[in-house]
Design an enzyme around this catalytic site. Structure first.
Site: not given
Ligand code: GLA
Length: 735
Positions: A482, A552
């Site tokens: 990420d 997301d």
């Molecule tokens: C990002 C990712 C999510 C999750 C969060 C965790 O927003 O896109 O899927 O993994 O971080 O903090």
């Protein structure tokens, strides 16, 4: 047939395979001019050379005592326009020379053709498994006065409608020069009407499709965020005004790069169009010392005569064969469950194990433990950089959890955010200088975190060792990588101040070095690229991470647009799509489990919700969804994807995917209406003489390919309620 031909009499280069041709000509002044990019042509005798005409107020070439009033560099279609001698369009390259001036003069000198591709020392680039799959033309241009060599690279691939370009500057002089702008490629099309198609957005609203007529002036699509970003994808298409999904000319561009970029179209006063793609020039400057070279990232150029669907298919063929690592090309992506929306940071070992139990019972194949398993990470305000286990949360440790998951017959995946550092972390307390920062300015936070200076080897080495300690001691099949903030105060405390303009690009070089080392050390791990969802969905990351978390935003209605837009630039088997809870956590919208399943099925399928909250009927339905996906996984992940109805233009959406003798259609209706008009789904890619069995959700019938393509399928208009979906399956009968 893959050829790169140079005709010395006509001074013409012709690159071609059975789908595309690319033609250039060296003119009387050794300027490398652009002639053609499009559908393959076998015979080229010399058409398309820009007429030599006198244009007032354009600067003329006056060399060797001869003034040529019919030759102006500013109107000639070029391959890589430079700056300062009368071409007033956007230059492809700007160099500040040792005398302080910005004027350059690159002329053609010679060329070389090699089998295969040259690769790239520091960046991801299209690769071949065998040299017979591509040929590369390297054209050498020289600025004689400054003793600088500019190499232009063109690779053309067997049977692909995509070619790649990049440029390299080599300093043969004794002086240091400063590169202020250097595009991966530039190309001038002669007069015509064009539309620009682009994918823009924001967090949780990635890749919104927008189309506009190109008018005079400069239109720039870019990112200055340190990553390719949710806000603008490094993709654009220049198309004929009449182009639609299935018809018309498309020229699309993508960058094999994940950092700051710019894509430019400039229509000049004579309606020629200059197209460029490369590293963002704002804030960029690269000191090139004597005998050093600088090589831009690679860009792709794809041509389709069959509209956007043709473009998608051409790009996908290229991406699957030459960008995504081959070992993942045909590897089936497992159905996963991710605990993020089920628990956020609030989980315990028992809670995780109960999700694992449920998931394995439902037939899910991979459990991904998301954020919160390391350091003292109980919220997003701490611990990034501390990649050791959070023992309060997982008293028996990750290793035991991984065994538990494996014993349940599932794979185990883990989340990392390696490029970041929390202010509240052991790493920051030990190394406050490791974040990108200026010595005399405040450091700005984003999501309560700073960005690690990945241009520094010591920083990368520390994070690499921490990750290796986890990945080599615990059986891990999958890593979600990420990256959850954009960059500010981009400055490295250890780089000489004269080189401050290099930091953003050096960061990317450092990141790619890291990823290449890591993926070579753990070739079996499937990596998923994520940046707050789809904030770094680009061909650069795809070279290491064949799967991407698309957004997301898991609301199925919003996902229609996000996935539709994403499908313009990436194959379905890279596109993560999960069924989440209803009401949806991002929008609060209620939708049926069916709609959520039917949207997530068209991608790399998974779940992201608390399985302990399911009703018995949910469980039955989820088992059916899992079975459906497993049955059709190969078709969905490997098949040909076709967009049928656009959610950007209608209250509906439809797409199909076909492979061999089977075709699946997914149809979605967003808001319902009383007294609905009929909706027809038009089909293509069928064998016109074959008999098909058509399975709708209510009935089954037979029809021939030609009648199905002519008459289409009528959607039953009695569907009631908002957010409906239907899946149709067509199976060709054996002759
Ligand atoms: C990002 C990712 C999510 C999750 C969060 C965790 O927003 O896109 O899927 O993994 O971080 O903090």
């Amino acid at each position: 047939m893959l050829t790169i031909d140079f005709n010395p009499d006509k001074q013409v280069f012709h690159l071609s395979n059975n789908v595309i041709s690319y033609i250039m000509k060296v003119d009387q002044y050794n300027i490398l001019t652009h002639i053609y990019f499009g559908k393959a042509i076998t015979h080229y005798s010399g058409l398309g050379v820009y007429p030599r005409i006198n244009r007032d107020f354009e600067v003329n070439f006056s060399e060797n005592g001869l003034n040529n009033r019919t030759y102006s560099i500013g109107v000639i279609p070029q391959e890589y326009g430079d700056y300062g001698r009368g071409d007033f369009r956007e230059p492809a390259i700007v160099i500040q020379h040792d005398d302080g001036a910005y004027v350059s003069d690159f002329r053609y000198r010679d060329y070389e053709v090699i089998e295969g591709v040259t690769g790239h020392n520091t960046m991801p680039a299209a690769y071949v498994a065998d040299d017979s799959e591509a040929k590369t033309l390297i054209i050498s241009m020289f600025d004689e006065v400054k003793n600088l060599e500019l190499k232009l690279y063109y690779s053309i691939f067997e049977d692909k409608a995509t070619l790649t370009r990049s440029a390299e500057l080599i300093n043969h002089s004794e002086q240091t020069v400063s590169i202020e702008k250097m595009m991966s490629y530039s190309m001038d099309l002669t007069a015509g009407d064009y539309d620009l198609v682009q994918l823009n957005g924001a967090w949780a609203r990635e890749r919104m499709l927008e189309r506009e007529p190109i008018g005079r002036g400069i239109r720039k699509l870019d990112s200055k965020r340190g990553t390719s970003s949710h806000h603008q994808s490094p993709f654009m298409a220049v198309v004929a005004p009449e182009t639609d999904e299935d018809h018309g000319d498309v020229l699309s561009v993508q960058l094999v790069y994940s950092g700051n970029f710019e894509l430019t179209v400039e229509q000049d006063p004579y309606d020629n169009l200059r197209i460029q793609a490369g590293v963002q020039s704002l804030g960029f400057s690269w000191k090139l010392l004597a005998n050093e070279s600088f090589h831009t990232p690679e860009a792709t150029l794809t041509y389709s005569a069959e509209g956007f669907n043709g473009m998608t298919q051409a790009q996908n063929d290229f991406i699957k064969d030459h960008i995504i690592p081959r070992r993942f090309k045909e590897l089936e992506r497992p159905i996963l469950i991710n605990n993020w929306e089920a628990t956020y940071f609030d989980f315990s070992e028992e809670k995780i194990k109960s999700l694992v139990d449920q998931a394995s019972d439902l037939g899910i194949e991979l459990f991904v433990l998301d954020d919160g398993w390391f350091g003292r990470r109980d919220s997003d305000t701490s611990s990034l950089g501390d990649w050791f286990e959070h023992q309060d949360k997982l008293p028996h440790g990750l290793s035991e959890l991984s065994d538990y998951v494996h014993k349940k017959g599932m794979q185990f995946g883990l989340w990392f955010e390696p490029e970041m550092i929390s202010e509240d972390s052991e790493l920051f307390r030990a190394h406050p200088d490791w974040a990108l920062q200026l010595p005399d300015r405040n450091l700005s936070l984003g999501r309560d975190q700073f960005v690690l200076d990945f241009s520094r080897e010591d920083v990368r080495e520390n994070i690499f060792e921490q990750m290796v300690a986890i990945l080599s001691n615990i059986p891990i099949d999958y890593v979600k990588w990420d990256m959850n903030r954009h960059m500010s105060e981009v400055y490295s405390l250890i780089l000489p101040k004269e080189q401050a303009g290099e930091v953003a690009h050096r960061y990317m070089i450092g990141l790619y070095q890291f990823l290449s080392k890591l993926t070579q050390a753990f070739p079996e791990i499937l990596f998923e690229s994520c940046s707050g969802g789809g904030g770094r969905y680009d061909l650069g990351m795809m070279q290491y991470m064949p799967q991407v978390w698309t957004s997301d935003n898991t609301d199925p209605v919003e996902r229609l647009k996000i996935q539709y837009g994403s499908s313009l630039m990436a194959p379905l088997n890279t596109m993560g799509a999960h069924v989440s809870a209803s009401p949806n956590h991002q929008t609060g919208r209620d939708t049926s489990l069916k709609m959520r399943g039917d949207v997530a099925s068209i991608g790399v399928f998974g779940y992201e919700l608390d399985l302990n909250q399911l009703t018995e009927s949910d469980r039955v339905e989820i088992k059916q969804q899992v079975e459906f996906y497993k049955r059709h996984r190969q078709l969905i992940q490997q098949g040909r994807f076709t967009r049928l109805i656009s959610p950007f233009e209608t209250n509906r959406c439809a797409w199909s995917v076909d492979l061999d003798d089977e075709l699946l259609i997914f149809y979605y209706e967003i808001l319902t209406h009383a007294s609905k008009p009929l909706q027809k789904i038009t089909l293509n890619h069928l064998d016109k003489d074959a008999l098909y069995t058509v399975y709708t959700e209510d009935e089954e019938f037979e029809a021939y390919g030609d009648e199905l393509m002519a008459l289409g399928i009528i959607v039953n208009p009695v569907m009631q309620g908002d957010f409906q979906s239907r899946v149709y399956r067509l199976k060709k009968q054996k002759a």
